[in-house]
Design a protein around this motif. Structure first.
Motif, PDB file in Angstrom:
ATOM      1  N   UNK A 164     -15.115   5.506   6.089  1.00  0.00           N
ATOM      2  CA  UNK A 164     -13.913   4.887   5.080  1.00  0.00           C
ATOM      3  C   UNK A 164     -12.899   4.083   6.060  1.00  0.00           C
ATOM      4  N   UNK A 165     -12.518   3.211   5.504  1.00  0.00           N
ATOM      5  CA  UNK A 165     -11.391   2.223   6.359  1.00  0.00           C
ATOM      6  C   UNK A 165     -11.401   0.783   5.583  1.00  0.00           C
ATOM      7  N   UNK A 166     -10.722   0.128   6.528  1.00  0.00           N
ATOM      8  CA  UNK A 166     -10.271  -1.224   6.058  1.00  0.00           C
ATOM      9  C   UNK A 166     -11.459  -2.320   5.943  1.00  0.00           C
ATOM     10  N   UNK A 167     -11.853  -2.573   5.031  1.00  0.00           N
ATOM     11  CA  UNK A 167     -13.211  -3.269   5.123  1.00  0.00           C
ATOM     12  C   UNK A 167     -13.051  -4.504   6.083  1.00  0.00           C
ATOM     13  N   UNK A 168     -11.751  -5.121   6.660  1.00  0.00           N
ATOM     14  CA  UNK A 168     -11.806  -6.190   7.298  1.00  0.00           C
ATOM     15  C   UNK A 168     -12.201  -5.565   8.949  1.00  0.00           C
ATOM     16  N   UNK A 169     -12.513  -4.348   9.111  1.00  0.00           N
ATOM     17  CA  UNK A 169     -12.869  -3.905  10.279  1.00  0.00           C
ATOM     18  C   UNK A 169     -14.268  -4.412  10.698  1.00  0.00           C
ATOM     19  N   UNK A 170     -15.093  -4.644   9.571  1.00  0.00           N
ATOM     20  CA  UNK A 170     -16.524  -4.959   9.903  1.00  0.00           C
ATOM     21  C   UNK A 170     -16.626  -6.548  10.202  1.00  0.00           C
ATOM     22  N   UNK A 171     -15.647  -7.198   9.728  1.00  0.00           N
ATOM     23  CA  UNK A 171     -15.603  -8.757   9.705  1.00  0.00           C
ATOM     24  C   UNK A 171     -15.074  -8.828  11.326  1.00  0.00           C
ATOM     25  N   UNK A 223      -1.274  -4.484  19.399  1.00  0.00           N
ATOM     26  CA  UNK A 223      -2.073  -3.875  18.151  1.00  0.00           C
ATOM     27  C   UNK A 223      -0.919  -3.184  17.448  1.00  0.00           C
ATOM     28  N   UNK A 224      -0.166  -2.095  18.051  1.00  0.00           N
ATOM     29  CA  UNK A 224       0.818  -1.124  17.319  1.00  0.00           C
ATOM     30  C   UNK A 224       1.956  -2.192  16.558  1.00  0.00           C
ATOM     31  N   UNK A 225       2.461  -3.188  17.383  1.00  0.00           N
ATOM     32  CA  UNK A 225       3.677  -3.916  16.796  1.00  0.00           C
ATOM     33  C   UNK A 225       3.207  -4.939  15.915  1.00  0.00           C
ATOM     34  N   UNK A 226       1.988  -5.367  15.624  1.00  0.00           N
ATOM     35  CA  UNK A 226       1.192  -6.466  14.726  1.00  0.00           C
ATOM     36  C   UNK A 226       0.282  -5.962  13.849  1.00  0.00           C
ATOM     37  N   UNK A 227       0.336  -4.550  13.749  1.00  0.00           N
ATOM     38  CA  UNK A 227      -0.575  -3.681  12.507  1.00  0.00           C
ATOM     39  C   UNK A 227      -0.433  -4.320  11.253  1.00  0.00           C
ATOM     40  N   UNK A 228      -1.410  -4.979  10.483  1.00  0.00           N
ATOM     41  CA  UNK A 228      -1.435  -5.555   9.296  1.00  0.00           C
ATOM     42  C   UNK A 228      -1.306  -4.524   8.161  1.00  0.00           C
ATOM     43  N   UNK A 229      -0.685  -4.588   6.816  1.00  0.00           N
ATOM     44  CA  UNK A 229      -0.923  -3.771   6.129  1.00  0.00           C
ATOM     45  C   UNK A 229      -2.212  -3.592   5.631  1.00  0.00           C
ATOM     46  N   UNK A 230      -2.917  -2.611   5.144  1.00  0.00           N
ATOM     47  CA  UNK A 230      -4.166  -2.446   4.759  1.00  0.00           C
ATOM     48  C   UNK A 230      -4.237  -2.490   3.185  1.00  0.00           C
ATOM     49  N   UNK A 231      -5.005  -3.511   2.852  1.00  0.00           N
ATOM     50  CA  UNK A 231      -5.099  -3.956   1.371  1.00  0.00           C
ATOM     51  C   UNK A 231      -5.949  -2.972   0.536  1.00  0.00           C
ATOM     52  N   UNK A 270     -14.851 -11.753  -4.514  1.00  0.00           N
ATOM     53  CA  UNK A 270     -13.540 -12.427  -5.198  1.00  0.00           C
ATOM     54  C   UNK A 270     -12.136 -12.316  -4.160  1.00  0.00           C
ATOM     55  N   UNK A 271     -12.456 -11.757  -2.969  1.00  0.00           N
ATOM     56  CA  UNK A 271     -11.283 -11.822  -2.088  1.00  0.00           C
ATOM     57  C   UNK A 271     -11.635 -12.608  -0.989  1.00  0.00           C
ATOM     58  N   UNK A 272     -10.535 -13.453  -0.554  1.00  0.00           N
ATOM     59  CA  UNK A 272     -10.726 -14.337   0.791  1.00  0.00           C
ATOM     60  C   UNK A 272     -10.082 -13.638   1.956  1.00  0.00           C
ATOM     61  N   UNK A 273     -10.631 -13.245   2.874  1.00  0.00           N
ATOM     62  CA  UNK A 273     -10.042 -12.697   4.080  1.00  0.00           C
ATOM     63  C   UNK A 273      -9.117 -13.467   4.706  1.00  0.00           C
ATOM     64  N   UNK A 274      -7.848 -12.616   5.192  1.00  0.00           N
ATOM     65  CA  UNK A 274      -6.746 -13.642   5.890  1.00  0.00           C
ATOM     66  C   UNK A 274      -7.232 -13.557   7.309  1.00  0.00           C
ATOM     67  N   UNK A 275      -7.350 -14.943   7.672  1.00  0.00           N
ATOM     68  CA  UNK A 275      -7.448 -15.204   9.047  1.00  0.00           C
ATOM     69  C   UNK A 275      -7.000 -14.195  10.273  1.00  0.00           C
ATOM     70  N   UNK A 276      -5.683 -14.132  10.152  1.00  0.00           N
ATOM     71  CA  UNK A 276      -4.863 -13.251  11.018  1.00  0.00           C
ATOM     72  C   UNK A 276      -5.075 -11.793  10.998  1.00  0.00           C
ATOM     73  N   UNK A 277      -5.392 -11.452   9.837  1.00  0.00           N
ATOM     74  CA  UNK A 277      -5.729 -10.000   9.702  1.00  0.00           C
ATOM     75  C   UNK A 277      -7.122  -9.662  10.337  1.00  0.00           C
ATOM     76  N   UNK A 278      -8.123 -10.548  10.074  1.00  0.00           N
ATOM     77  CA  UNK A 278      -9.382 -10.344  10.838  1.00  0.00           C
ATOM     78  C   UNK A 278      -9.169 -10.578  12.458  1.00  0.00           C
TER      79      UNK A 278
END
Length: 321
Positions: A217-224, A177-185, A258-266
């Motif tokens: 507060x956080x990255x909305x992809x956390x919920x998905x 997870x540390x190595x592959x952490x995505x950028x928070x949009x 209006x924003x489509x989640x990125x599969x790899x980020x989720x």
């Protein structure tokens, strides 16, 4: 406690509630099963069914920002119970509480997934969950100044370290997870426990989202990602809540936001969520083993740590292909 004493105590509590609400009486007061931090009660004022949640004794933190978050979410079109009374700082019922309007429907995940009466609801539930998640993440946070943003990865690394137990699979997962952490949009309101079991579903579909005590507060992809954890599929065959596929969820989310989640980020958040739940299982077992709260349920949850270790091995193998 004798049944007479119990009856007297219930009547006295009902009078306290009525006095606090400035009504003549409340009726049909009964305690419901609830979580580790809250008592949950159902009662009626006239014909109106209401739900009271009160902090359990010796639980730090009170209600936190939950009542405020609930109010803001309701006012911005999120399907949640309507807040009636915010008793976050009240002493009328001895401990912090809130009262909301009752929402009819089912919360037990296995019934939602399997009972015939929810067959029609299951067809559209993943879509409805995607829309609801998008609405949560669009709620303005300016009216919720006490919400904080914490780095989930760092927080759970510290929790595991403090537990002092060796879990090599968890440590490997942290490294990946540390190595592959995505950028928070974006930073948004995050429910924190968005899944089956915390939603009310009727035969017509999603009615309400419950249990906002972990909101932050956080990255909305956390919920998905949390919604897709295998534990929260409750035996269902599909990756999203046991009901449907990722594309169905993402399409619904995109239609609303209006924003489509990125599969790899989720997927990254799904792996972190699986790791978090595994660590939570250790914490809950320790609560029982330490004697802080003796509970068969907490002890049994501790046995699920290995399930999450298995799930992490499978997930990490998939992303390495």
């Amino acid at each position: 406690m004798t049944s007479q004493h119990s009856s007297d105590s219930l009547e006295g509590f009902a009078r306290k509630i009525a006095d606090m609400m400035n009504v003549n009486a409340v009726h049909n007061l009964r305690r419901l099963s609830g979580g580790a931090s809250r008592e949950t009660w159902e009662f009626h004022v006239g014909q109106e069914p209401l739900i009271l949640q009160r902090v359990r004794p010796q639980r730090p933190g009170g209600l936190g920002s939950e009542a405020i978050v609930l109010r803001e979410a309701f006012s911005h079109g999120v399907p949640v119970p309507e807040l009636v009374i915010d008793g976050s700082i009240s002493t009328d019922l001895e401990r912090p509480f809130m009262i909301v309007k009752s929402v009819a429907g089912e919360t037990i995940a296995r019934k939602i997934l399997r009972d015939e009466q929810f067959a029609d609801a299951r067809v559209n539930l993943v879509h409805q969950l995607g829309v609801a998640a998008a609405r949560i993440h669009k709620v303005p946070t300016v009216g919720m100044p006490n919400l904080v943003e914490e780095d989930q990865l760092t927080m759970y690394q510290q929790i595991l370290m403090d537990l002092g137990e060796p879990h090599p699979v968890f440590e490997i997962a942290f490294r990946w997870l540390e190595k592959n952490r995505p950028t928070t949009s974006a930073t948004a309101l995050v429910h924190g426990d968005f899944r089956l079991g915390n939603v009310v579903v009727s035969s017509e579909g999603l009615q309400a989202i419950l249990d906002w005590e972990l909101a932050h507060l956080g990255d909305p992809m956390e919920d998905l990602g949390w919604l897709c954890v295998r534990a929260w599929r409750f035996g269902g065959a599909h990756p999203v809540a046991g009901l449907g596929g990722y594309d169905e969820l993402f399409d619904a989310y995109a239609h609303e936001s209006g924003f489509r989640p990125d599969r790899e980020v989720v997927r990254w958040w799904e792996i972190l969520a699986t790791l978090k739940w595994g660590i939570m299982c250790i914490v809950q077992a320790q609560t029982h083993l330490s004697g802080a709260s003796r509970s068969h349920e907490l002890a049994a949850i501790g046995r699920r740590v290995c399930e999450n270790e298995y799930d992490l091995i499978r997930l990490l193998d998939e992303v390495s292909q």
